[in-house]
Motif scaffolding. Structure first.
Motif, PDB file in Angstrom:
ATOM      1  N   MET A   1      -9.797  -9.961  57.053  1.00 47.35           N
ATOM      2  CA  MET A   1      -8.985 -10.180  55.876  1.00 47.35           C
ATOM      3  C   MET A   1      -7.939  -9.083  55.747  1.00 47.35           C
ATOM      4  SD  MET A   1     -11.016 -11.343  52.461  1.00 47.35           S
ATOM      5  CE  MET A   1     -12.737 -11.545  52.817  1.00 47.35           C
ATOM      6  N   GLY A   2      -6.784  -9.450  55.263  1.00 53.15           N
ATOM      7  CA  GLY A   2      -5.744  -8.474  54.995  1.00 53.15           C
ATOM      8  C   GLY A   2      -5.962  -7.805  53.643  1.00 53.15           C
ATOM      9  N   LYS A   3      -5.186  -6.769  53.388  1.00 51.94           N
ATOM     10  CA  LYS A   3      -5.341  -6.014  52.143  1.00 51.94           C
ATOM     11  C   LYS A   3      -5.185  -6.885  50.904  1.00 51.94           C
ATOM     12  CE  LYS A   3      -4.018  -1.305  53.412  1.00 51.94           C
ATOM     13  NZ  LYS A   3      -3.070  -0.208  53.098  1.00 51.94           N
ATOM     14  N   GLU A   4      -4.165  -7.733  50.891  1.00 50.60           N
ATOM     15  CA  GLU A   4      -3.931  -8.524  49.678  1.00 50.60           C
ATOM     16  C   GLU A   4      -5.070  -9.500  49.410  1.00 50.60           C
ATOM     17  OE1 GLU A   4      -2.576  -8.953  46.188  1.00 50.60           O
ATOM     18  OE2 GLU A   4      -1.712  -7.494  47.559  1.00 50.60           O
ATOM     19  N   GLU A   5      -5.575 -10.121  50.451  1.00 48.21           N
ATOM     20  CA  GLU A   5      -6.709 -11.034  50.282  1.00 48.21           C
ATOM     21  C   GLU A   5      -7.947 -10.279  49.801  1.00 48.21           C
ATOM     22  OE1 GLU A   5      -8.850 -14.641  52.803  1.00 48.21           O
ATOM     23  OE2 GLU A   5      -7.476 -13.278  53.802  1.00 48.21           O
ATOM     24  N   LEU A   6      -8.169  -9.078  50.325  1.00 46.03           N
ATOM     25  CA  LEU A   6      -9.284  -8.246  49.874  1.00 46.03           C
ATOM     26  C   LEU A   6      -9.124  -7.867  48.402  1.00 46.03           C
ATOM     27  CD1 LEU A   6      -9.635  -5.937  52.998  1.00 46.03           C
ATOM     28  CD2 LEU A   6     -11.358  -7.570  52.175  1.00 46.03           C
ATOM     29  N   ARG A   7      -7.901  -7.575  47.992  1.00 46.40           N
ATOM     30  CA  ARG A   7      -7.643  -7.232  46.579  1.00 46.40           C
ATOM     31  C   ARG A   7      -7.977  -8.407  45.658  1.00 46.40           C
ATOM     32  NH1 ARG A   7      -2.820  -4.701  48.915  1.00 46.40           N
ATOM     33  NH2 ARG A   7      -3.216  -2.456  48.844  1.00 46.40           N
ATOM     34  N   PRO A 122      -9.050   5.762  41.190  1.00 45.75           N
ATOM     35  CA  PRO A 122      -9.462   4.353  41.104  1.00 45.75           C
ATOM     36  C   PRO A 122      -9.382   3.694  42.480  1.00 45.75           C
ATOM     37  CG  PRO A 122      -7.223   4.598  40.296  1.00 45.75           C
ATOM     38  CD  PRO A 122      -7.721   5.981  40.608  1.00 45.75           C
ATOM     39  N   ALA A 123     -10.237   2.718  42.691  1.00 48.79           N
ATOM     40  CA  ALA A 123     -10.233   1.985  43.960  1.00 48.79           C
ATOM     41  C   ALA A 123     -10.873   0.623  43.751  1.00 48.79           C
ATOM     42  CB  ALA A 123     -11.008   2.769  45.021  1.00 48.79           C
ATOM     43  N   LEU A 124     -10.537  -0.302  44.618  1.00 49.20           N
ATOM     44  CA  LEU A 124     -11.194  -1.607  44.637  1.00 49.20           C
ATOM     45  C   LEU A 124     -12.308  -1.636  45.683  1.00 49.20           C
ATOM     46  CD1 LEU A 124      -8.029  -3.870  44.354  1.00 49.20           C
ATOM     47  CD2 LEU A 124      -9.796  -3.533  42.605  1.00 49.20           C
ATOM     48  N   GLU A 129     -15.369   5.344  56.378  1.00 50.80           N
ATOM     49  CA  GLU A 129     -14.525   6.435  56.866  1.00 50.80           C
ATOM     50  C   GLU A 129     -13.659   7.021  55.756  1.00 50.80           C
ATOM     51  OE1 GLU A 129     -12.336   5.114  60.277  1.00 50.80           O
ATOM     52  OE2 GLU A 129     -14.153   4.817  61.451  1.00 50.80           O
ATOM     53  N   GLY A 130     -13.824   6.508  54.523  1.00 52.09           N
ATOM     54  CA  GLY A 130     -13.071   7.031  53.387  1.00 52.09           C
ATOM     55  C   GLY A 130     -11.768   6.332  53.103  1.00 52.09           C
ATOM     56  N   ASN A 131     -11.438   5.292  53.867  1.00 50.52           N
ATOM     57  CA  ASN A 131     -10.211   4.544  53.605  1.00 50.52           C
ATOM     58  C   ASN A 131     -10.365   3.764  52.307  1.00 50.52           C
ATOM     59  OD1 ASN A 131      -8.734   5.172  56.079  1.00 50.52           O
ATOM     60  ND2 ASN A 131     -10.416   4.077  57.063  1.00 50.52           N
ATOM     61  N   ARG A 132      -9.388   3.893  51.439  1.00 52.13           N
ATOM     62  CA  ARG A 132      -9.431   3.330  50.091  1.00 52.13           C
ATOM     63  C   ARG A 132      -8.528   2.113  49.991  1.00 52.13           C
ATOM     64  NH1 ARG A 132      -5.423   4.526  46.627  1.00 52.13           N
ATOM     65  NH2 ARG A 132      -5.733   3.889  44.489  1.00 52.13           N
ATOM     66  N   LEU A 133      -9.042   1.082  49.332  1.00 51.94           N
ATOM     67  CA  LEU A 133      -8.230  -0.075  48.976  1.00 51.94           C
ATOM     68  C   LEU A 133      -7.875   0.070  47.504  1.00 51.94           C
ATOM     69  CD1 LEU A 133      -7.073  -2.877  49.808  1.00 51.94           C
ATOM     70  CD2 LEU A 133      -9.186  -3.861  48.867  1.00 51.94           C
ATOM     71  N   GLY A 134      -6.588   0.319  47.237  1.00 48.48           N
ATOM     72  CA  GLY A 134      -6.110   0.411  45.863  1.00 48.48           C
ATOM     73  C   GLY A 134      -5.491  -0.907  45.449  1.00 48.48           C
ATOM     74  N   ARG A 135      -4.731  -0.866  44.386  1.00 51.09           N
ATOM     75  CA  ARG A 135      -4.112  -2.079  43.857  1.00 51.09           C
ATOM     76  C   ARG A 135      -2.820  -2.438  44.585  1.00 51.09           C
ATOM     77  NH1 ARG A 135      -6.140  -4.449  39.480  1.00 51.09           N
ATOM     78  NH2 ARG A 135      -7.965  -3.454  38.617  1.00 51.09           N
ATOM     79  N   GLY A 136      -2.318  -1.559  45.451  1.00 52.06           N
ATOM     80  CA  GLY A 136      -1.205  -1.930  46.311  1.00 52.06           C
ATOM     81  C   GLY A 136       0.149  -1.343  45.988  1.00 52.06           C
ATOM     82  N   ALA A 137       0.275  -0.615  44.901  1.00 50.35           N
ATOM     83  CA  ALA A 137       1.592  -0.076  44.542  1.00 50.35           C
ATOM     84  C   ALA A 137       1.866   1.284  45.182  1.00 50.35           C
ATOM     85  CB  ALA A 137       1.731   0.027  43.027  1.00 50.35           C
TER      86      ALA A 137
END
Length: 187
Positions: A1-7, A122-124, A129-137
């Motif tokens: 899944m890409g970032k946007e789909e994960l969000r 904040p994170a989603l 490995e510590g990689n964070r998925l944020g809201r994308g901005a």
């Protein structure tokens, strides 16, 4: 899944969470954060005023203030950067067009993160490995360039994952706190 789909998936899962579960999660996260050794050695910590769908930061911020720790929180600037203000429970909050609550107060400047002992982010989702998925901005990735302080993401249980798509500019977390515990990212 890409970032946007994960969000989209993460936000939907969070919206479906019952309010009582959110309250319990906020209290449990606060207990774990406040028990960290870095807290006892801190004089200023950056945090954020949580949105309804995020793990609640109210109990964490209250606990930090009770310990005499100054808490600074972000204000979104029009140019895509974050400024910071000292948090006060008495300060009026205004809601931005993004639905984010920001307190009134004197601006400290975008470099304010250089003076903190810990940044609560904040994170989603965060991967092992510590990689964070944020809201994308990208607000936080830009802001975190101004600090060497440890970075701590707050998540609900089940939001730490094996791997997330990430890019060179994405800033990695040092630890993640969930209602059931603390995950330290191997260095």
């Amino acid at each position: 899944m890409g970032k946007e789909e994960l969000r989209v998936t993460a936000k939907a899962r969070r919206r479906a969470m019952p309010s009582a579960d959110r309250t319990r999660a906020a209290d449990a996260v606060a207990a774990h954060v406040l028990a960290q050794p870095v807290i006892a050695q801190s004089s200023r910590i950056a945090a954020y005023v949580s949105m309804r769908s995020e793990p609640g930061t109210g109990p964490t911020i209250a606990g930090l203030l009770d310990r005499g720790i100054e808490v600074i929180v972000p204000i979104i600037l029009e140019d895509g950067r974050l400024d910071w203000v000292v948090y006060s429970p008495e300060a009026a909050l205004r809601s931005t067009s993004l639905g984010i609550s920001e307190p009134e107060g004197d601006r400290l400047g975008v470099q304010a993160l250089s003076s903190v002992d810990l940044v609560i982010v904040p994170a989603l989702a965060v991967d092992v490995e510590g990689n964070r998925l944020g809201r994308g901005a990208g607000y936080y990735d830009r802001a975190l360039a101004h600090t060497d302080a440890p970075l701590c993401a707050l998540l609900f249980d089940g939001e730490i994952t094996d791997a997330l798509p990430h890019e060179e500019h994405d800033v990695r977390m040092d630890m993640v706190v969930t209602p059931t515990g603390v995950f330290r990212v191997p260095q």
